[in-house]
Design an enzyme around this catalytic site. Sequence first.
Site, PDB file in Angstrom:
ATOM      1  N   LYS A  35       0.863  -1.243  -0.225  1.00  0.00           N
ATOM      2  CA  LYS A  35       0.288   0.055  -0.297  1.00  0.00           C
ATOM      3  C   LYS A  35       0.991   1.566   0.174  1.00  0.00           C
ATOM      4  O   LYS A  35       0.421   2.211  -0.274  1.00  0.00           O
ATOM      5  CB  LYS A  35      -1.341  -0.020   1.707  1.00  0.00           C
ATOM      6  CG  LYS A  35      -2.066  -0.811   1.411  1.00  0.00           C
ATOM      7  CD  LYS A  35      -2.691  -0.716   2.011  1.00  0.00           C
ATOM      8  CE  LYS A  35      -4.371  -2.011   2.066  1.00  0.00           C
ATOM      9  NZ  LYS A  35      -4.836  -1.629   3.184  1.00  0.00           N
ATOM     10  N   GLU A  48      -4.418  -0.079  -8.053  1.00  0.00           N
ATOM     11  CA  GLU A  48      -5.362   1.187  -7.181  1.00  0.00           C
ATOM     12  C   GLU A  48      -6.082   0.488  -6.287  1.00  0.00           C
ATOM     13  O   GLU A  48      -5.970   1.426  -5.377  1.00  0.00           O
ATOM     14  CB  GLU A  48      -6.693   0.066  -8.788  1.00  0.00           C
ATOM     15  CG  GLU A  48      -7.180   0.955  -8.603  1.00  0.00           C
ATOM     16  CD  GLU A  48      -7.561   2.356  -8.466  1.00  0.00           C
ATOM     17  OE1 GLU A  48      -6.865   2.697  -9.083  1.00  0.00           O
ATOM     18  OE2 GLU A  48      -8.886   2.740  -8.408  1.00  0.00           O
ATOM     19  N   SER A 103      -9.679 -24.221   3.812  1.00  0.00           N
ATOM     20  CA  SER A 103      -8.704 -24.371   2.610  1.00  0.00           C
ATOM     21  C   SER A 103      -7.322 -24.970   2.558  1.00  0.00           C
ATOM     22  O   SER A 103      -7.296 -25.601   1.886  1.00  0.00           O
ATOM     23  CB  SER A 103      -8.871 -23.026   1.970  1.00  0.00           C
ATOM     24  OG  SER A 103      -9.903 -22.428   2.327  1.00  0.00           O
ATOM     25  N   ALA A 118      -4.324 -29.365   0.436  1.00  0.00           N
ATOM     26  CA  ALA A 118      -3.255 -30.158   0.868  1.00  0.00           C
ATOM     27  C   ALA A 118      -3.868 -31.929  -0.035  1.00  0.00           C
ATOM     28  O   ALA A 118      -3.027 -31.803  -0.258  1.00  0.00           O
ATOM     29  CB  ALA A 118      -3.266 -30.036   1.456  1.00  0.00           C
ATOM     30  N   GLU A 121       2.139 -15.520  -1.865  1.00  0.00           N
ATOM     31  CA  GLU A 121       1.717 -15.411  -3.273  1.00  0.00           C
ATOM     32  C   GLU A 121       0.895 -14.401  -3.394  1.00  0.00           C
ATOM     33  O   GLU A 121      -0.002 -13.414  -2.367  1.00  0.00           O
ATOM     34  CB  GLU A 121       1.109 -17.005  -3.613  1.00  0.00           C
ATOM     35  CG  GLU A 121       0.775 -16.859  -5.440  1.00  0.00           C
ATOM     36  CD  GLU A 121      -0.621 -17.663  -5.672  1.00  0.00           C
ATOM     37  OE1 GLU A 121      -0.079 -18.665  -5.903  1.00  0.00           O
ATOM     38  OE2 GLU A 121      -1.481 -16.774  -5.122  1.00  0.00           O
ATOM     39  N   ALA A 126     -12.945 -12.719 -11.106  1.00  0.00           N
ATOM     40  CA  ALA A 126     -12.159 -14.726 -10.278  1.00  0.00           C
ATOM     41  C   ALA A 126     -13.339 -14.319  -9.030  1.00  0.00           C
ATOM     42  O   ALA A 126     -13.186 -15.407  -8.837  1.00  0.00           O
ATOM     43  CB  ALA A 126     -10.654 -13.652  -9.967  1.00  0.00           C
ATOM     44  N   ILE A 134     -16.359 -13.344  -8.660  1.00  0.00           N
ATOM     45  CA  ILE A 134     -17.557 -14.070  -8.992  1.00  0.00           C
ATOM     46  C   ILE A 134     -17.489 -15.477  -9.005  1.00  0.00           C
ATOM     47  O   ILE A 134     -17.553 -16.552  -8.961  1.00  0.00           O
ATOM     48  CB  ILE A 134     -18.257 -13.504 -10.066  1.00  0.00           C
ATOM     49  CG1 ILE A 134     -18.384 -11.930 -10.588  1.00  0.00           C
ATOM     50  CG2 ILE A 134     -19.228 -14.213 -10.503  1.00  0.00           C
ATOM     51  CD1 ILE A 134     -19.523 -11.510  -8.868  1.00  0.00           C
TER      52      ILE A 134
HETATM   53  P1  0O2 Z   1      -8.284 -19.452  -2.623  1.00  0.00           P
HETATM   54  O1  0O2 Z   1      -9.023 -19.529  -2.181  1.00  0.00           O
HETATM   55  O2  0O2 Z   1      -8.339 -18.336  -3.765  1.00  0.00           O
HETATM   56  O3  0O2 Z   1      -6.775 -18.882  -1.525  1.00  0.00           O
HETATM   57  P2  0O2 Z   1      -4.190 -24.970  -8.361  1.00  0.00           P
HETATM   58  O4  0O2 Z   1      -5.107 -24.066  -7.330  1.00  0.00           O
HETATM   59  O5  0O2 Z   1      -3.884 -25.883  -8.200  1.00  0.00           O
HETATM   60  O6  0O2 Z   1      -4.652 -23.897 -10.147  1.00  0.00           O
HETATM   61  P3  0O2 Z   1      -1.428 -23.404  -7.682  1.00  0.00           P
HETATM   62  O7  0O2 Z   1       0.051 -24.076  -8.251  1.00  0.00           O
HETATM   63  O8  0O2 Z   1      -1.858 -24.106  -6.072  1.00  0.00           O
HETATM   64  O9  0O2 Z   1      -2.590 -24.131  -8.598  1.00  0.00           O
HETATM   65  O10 0O2 Z   1      -1.254 -22.403  -7.412  1.00  0.00           O
HETATM   66  P4  0O2 Z   1      -1.362 -21.051  -8.765  1.00  0.00           P
HETATM   67  O11 0O2 Z   1      -1.866 -21.332 -10.373  1.00  0.00           O
HETATM   68  O12 0O2 Z   1      -0.610 -20.328  -8.688  1.00  0.00           O
HETATM   69  O13 0O2 Z   1      -2.672 -20.813  -8.688  1.00  0.00           O
HETATM   70  C1  0O2 Z   1      -3.769 -20.277  -6.771  1.00  0.00           C
HETATM   71  C2  0O2 Z   1      -4.775 -19.347  -6.999  1.00  0.00           C
HETATM   72  O14 0O2 Z   1      -5.017 -18.877  -8.109  1.00  0.00           O
HETATM   73  C3  0O2 Z   1      -5.524 -19.879  -6.436  1.00  0.00           C
HETATM   74  O15 0O2 Z   1      -6.337 -20.372  -5.098  1.00  0.00           O
HETATM   75  C4  0O2 Z   1      -6.831 -18.842  -6.835  1.00  0.00           C
HETATM   76  O16 0O2 Z   1      -6.693 -17.618  -5.412  1.00  0.00           O
HETATM   77  C5  0O2 Z   1      -6.571 -18.250  -8.270  1.00  0.00           C
HETATM   78  N1  0O2 Z   1      -6.924 -18.998  -9.317  1.00  0.00           N
HETATM   79  C6  0O2 Z   1      -6.092 -20.225  -9.417  1.00  0.00           C
HETATM   80  N2  0O2 Z   1      -7.091 -20.310 -10.737  1.00  0.00           N
HETATM   81  C7  0O2 Z   1      -8.308 -19.571 -10.511  1.00  0.00           C
HETATM   82  C8  0O2 Z   1      -9.144 -19.673 -11.277  1.00  0.00           C
HETATM   83  O17 0O2 Z   1      -9.282 -20.856 -12.154  1.00  0.00           O
HETATM   84  N3  0O2 Z   1     -10.250 -19.035 -10.750  1.00  0.00           N
HETATM   85  C9  0O2 Z   1     -10.544 -18.169 -10.040  1.00  0.00           C
HETATM   86  N4  0O2 Z   1     -11.689 -17.455 -10.019  1.00  0.00           N
HETATM   87  N5  0O2 Z   1      -8.873 -18.721  -8.584  1.00  0.00           N
HETATM   88  C10 0O2 Z   1      -7.743 -19.039  -8.702  1.00  0.00           C
HETATM   89  P5  0O2 Z   1      -6.817 -21.363  -4.418  1.00  0.00           P
HETATM   90  O18 0O2 Z   1      -5.795 -22.701  -4.016  1.00  0.00           O
HETATM   91  O19 0O2 Z   1      -8.009 -21.800  -5.118  1.00  0.00           O
HETATM   92  O20 0O2 Z   1      -7.433 -20.433  -3.450  1.00  0.00           O
END
Ligand code: 0O2
Length: 211
Positions: free
Chosen positions: A24, A40, A51, A56, A139, A151, A153
């Site tokens: 920020k 922004e 989660s 895991a 991340e 994302a 929605i």
């Molecule tokens: P949350 O609820 O956001 O914490 P993977 O999760 O297997 O696709 P990986 O290797 O863990 O992939 O890492 P990646 O691809 O960088 O994705 C991690 C996070 O990116 C996800 O966390 C989401 O926040 C976002 N993301 C990835 N793909 C999508 C998608 O298709 N739709 C949406 N809305 N978000 C996505 P988590 O673990 O899903 O959970």
Amino acid sequence: MERHWEFFLAPYKQAVEELKVKLKGMRAQFEMQGIHSPIEFVTGRVKPIASILDKAQKKNIPLDQLEQQMQDIAGLRMMCQFVDDIQTVVELLRKRNDFTIVEERDYITQKKESGYRSYHVVIRYPVQMIYGEKNILVEIQIRTLAMNFWATIEHSLNYKYSGKFPEDIRQRLQRAAEAAYLLDEEMSKIRFEIQEAQAAFSRKQEVKDNE
Ligand code: 0O2
């Protein structure tokens, strides 16, 4: 919360809070100089325990390997107005010396099959704990407001349907992803006009504040 989780998550919580202030702060510096901020707004969260356990299991990560293998237990999001701002933000992150980048994933030029677009930067961040320094993975997701809208929605629908979307919803989400992409493109084309208007507006606001 169980003691064990409380201890495990403590450095992640600390990192999210610190990085929220730092990222920020980058926006505040642009504002102070009266120039367009590529950032922004910034949000951050620690992944809820449920989660963590879910992911895991899905990804076959043993619980004693979470620290090494789950990269998004601590997550930050940086939202940008324009697609080009994303690269500017990534370059600003690359120049910092308070963390090291361990991986970058570009889901913008290579969007996911779901339609998801975003730029992910995984960093190793040192947290100062009372028993010494702890390096953890964090991340950072960088995306435009339109990408974020889609994302958010899609994420809630995903939760509702446990990832198994009915066909009509899947198609609508694909179309919505396309619409978000077009919105980003259109905004990029009138970027100059938008920025001029925003600069004029903040100058006016400044005069008002000084009255
Ligand atoms: P949350 O609820 O956001 O914490 P993977 O999760 O297997 O696709 P990986 O290797 O863990 O992939 O890492 P990646 O691809 O960088 O994705 C991690 C996070 O990116 C996800 O966390 C989401 O926040 C976002 N993301 C990835 N793909 C999508 C998608 O298709 N739709 C949406 N809305 N978000 C996505 P988590 O673990 O899903 O959970």
